[in-house]
Write a protein that holds these residues in place. Sequence first.
Motif, short mmCIF file in Angstrom:
data_model
loop_
_atom_site.label_atom_id
_atom_site.label_comp_id
_atom_site.label_asym_id
_atom_site.label_seq_id
_atom_site.Cartn_x
_atom_site.Cartn_y
_atom_site.Cartn_z
N TRP A 17 -35.36 30.14 21.03
CA TRP A 17 -35.98 29.23 20.66
C TRP A 17 -36.46 29.37 19.79
O TRP A 17 -36.42 30.56 18.76
N GLN A 18 -37.38 28.64 18.61
CA GLN A 18 -38.15 28.48 17.33
C GLN A 18 -39.17 27.99 17.60
O GLN A 18 -39.68 27.04 18.68
N ARG A 19 -40.05 28.27 16.88
CA ARG A 19 -41.22 28.04 16.92
C ARG A 19 -41.73 28.47 14.80
O ARG A 19 -41.24 29.21 14.61
N TYR A 21 -47.43 26.12 14.95
CA TYR A 21 -47.29 27.03 15.97
C TYR A 21 -48.29 28.00 15.91
O TYR A 21 -49.07 28.15 16.96
N TYR A 22 -48.23 28.73 14.92
CA TYR A 22 -49.39 30.00 15.26
C TYR A 22 -50.64 29.37 13.91
O TYR A 22 -51.76 30.66 13.99
N ALA A 68 -44.20 35.92 22.93
CA ALA A 68 -43.44 34.36 23.32
C ALA A 68 -42.74 35.03 24.87
O ALA A 68 -42.96 34.79 25.94
N PRO A 122 -44.87 31.10 25.88
CA PRO A 122 -43.67 29.81 26.02
C PRO A 122 -42.33 30.70 26.82
O PRO A 122 -41.84 29.46 27.37
N LEU A 123 -41.94 31.74 27.06
CA LEU A 123 -41.01 32.35 27.51
C LEU A 123 -41.54 33.07 29.42
O LEU A 123 -40.69 33.90 28.81
N ASP A 146 -42.57 37.57 19.02
CA ASP A 146 -41.69 36.55 19.00
C ASP A 146 -40.43 37.19 19.30
O ASP A 146 -39.73 36.03 19.76
N THR A 147 -40.08 38.28 19.17
CA THR A 147 -38.70 38.33 19.94
C THR A 147 -39.56 39.70 21.16
O THR A 147 -39.85 40.17 20.44
N THR A 159 -36.22 35.52 22.26
CA THR A 159 -37.23 35.20 21.02
C THR A 159 -37.43 33.81 20.78
O THR A 159 -37.20 32.80 20.93
N LEU A 160 -38.32 33.73 19.80
CA LEU A 160 -39.30 31.96 19.30
C LEU A 160 -38.91 32.36 17.14
O LEU A 160 -38.75 31.82 17.09
#
Length: 389
Positions: free
Chosen positions: A159-161, A165-166, A186, A190-191, A229-230, A248-249
């Motif tokens: 995904w992407q953020r 978001y932060y 992550a 979200p994941l 984030d990963t 991953t984001l």
Amino acid sequence: MPPPPRVAVIGANGHGRSHRRVIAPLHDAGRLRLVALVDVRPVEDDPAAPVPPGVGVFTDHRAMLAAARPEVVVICTPPHTHLAIARDALATGADLLLEKPPVLSMAEHEELTWALAAAGRVAQVGFQALGSAALTALTDALAAGRLGTVTGISTIAAWQRPDDYYARSPWAGRRSLNGRPVLDGALANPLAHAVMQCLAIAEALGGATPWPVTIEVERYRVRPIEVEDTAVLRVLFRAGPPVLAAVTLAAEEFVAGEVVVTGTAGQAVLEYPTDRLRLPGDVVTRRVPGRQGLLENLLAHRVDPSGVPLIAPLARTAPFTALLDALRAAPEPRLLDGDLVTAVGDGGQRVRHLRGVVDVLRRAAERGALPSELAVPWAAAAYRAELAG
């Protein structure tokens, strides 16, 4: 006929709006009565979930509990606040729908378990993908032997953020806040659904709660945050195949979330956010319609506790909490920057991409390996933890 249960939402903004959208048609149909919303900020309007007349709006959850006396409380606040709010709601006799992650340590998990037992109440945890008919179709196929002996369970989600978001809250991207664990990475937030779906499959294979005994994890970040984030996480159990989660984001391309189950007789792929499934012998991936809502399931369980089991009771989420407990001791994620990272967009909508990350995650998921074992140049040594059983 008894009156519909009184329902309140604590944390009515942000993700809480999605709970309000679920509640709105149930309120209109007379299946529940929304009595209160709580948020520290003014409650946001939502055309899909207008606030019905007579609903109390509060900034303090204790004042709401005393005034509205709800029978079901939806808790959609930051994870590090869940336990204290849950205890307060249980003290007034309410059942809970508690957003994921329910708590952030096994000590908190055990404390909440005891509090539920003492109050004689139940908690459903917000892992809504567990109510998917596609997941049931997959576990039914496993039980029928269509995959043979299962040798591995893996998931990839990319995904992407954006920067916004932060910046959404003081706890965003934090490892801890005011001395309390937050773990807003992550894997935990979200994941988390990708990880929980894998645990549900391991549960179906073993016929019991799959208890992790070892985790190995590599965690990375492409921005100045305190969490990953990963990440690539490998989980070993007392029995059964390992689980590998690669997430991953910071993706260059979007992968909604695939859970892959590999066996001696074939492979199954479940895209858990969309309920799409491919089993051995299928020519195409098909959508399996039907997802039982967690709130509706909780309401039905309250009427018939023995006949309608909860989809996501707190006890079912214990292995997930055990993984978070182990991650709390892991070192800070490795920062990746320079030529490895590109930025796209401006201001709060800027996203950062980790070059080639989806290819790395796919190879990791396919081989059940960590990036360092794949000789990825930017990989760091894995953190390994043995879990208490």
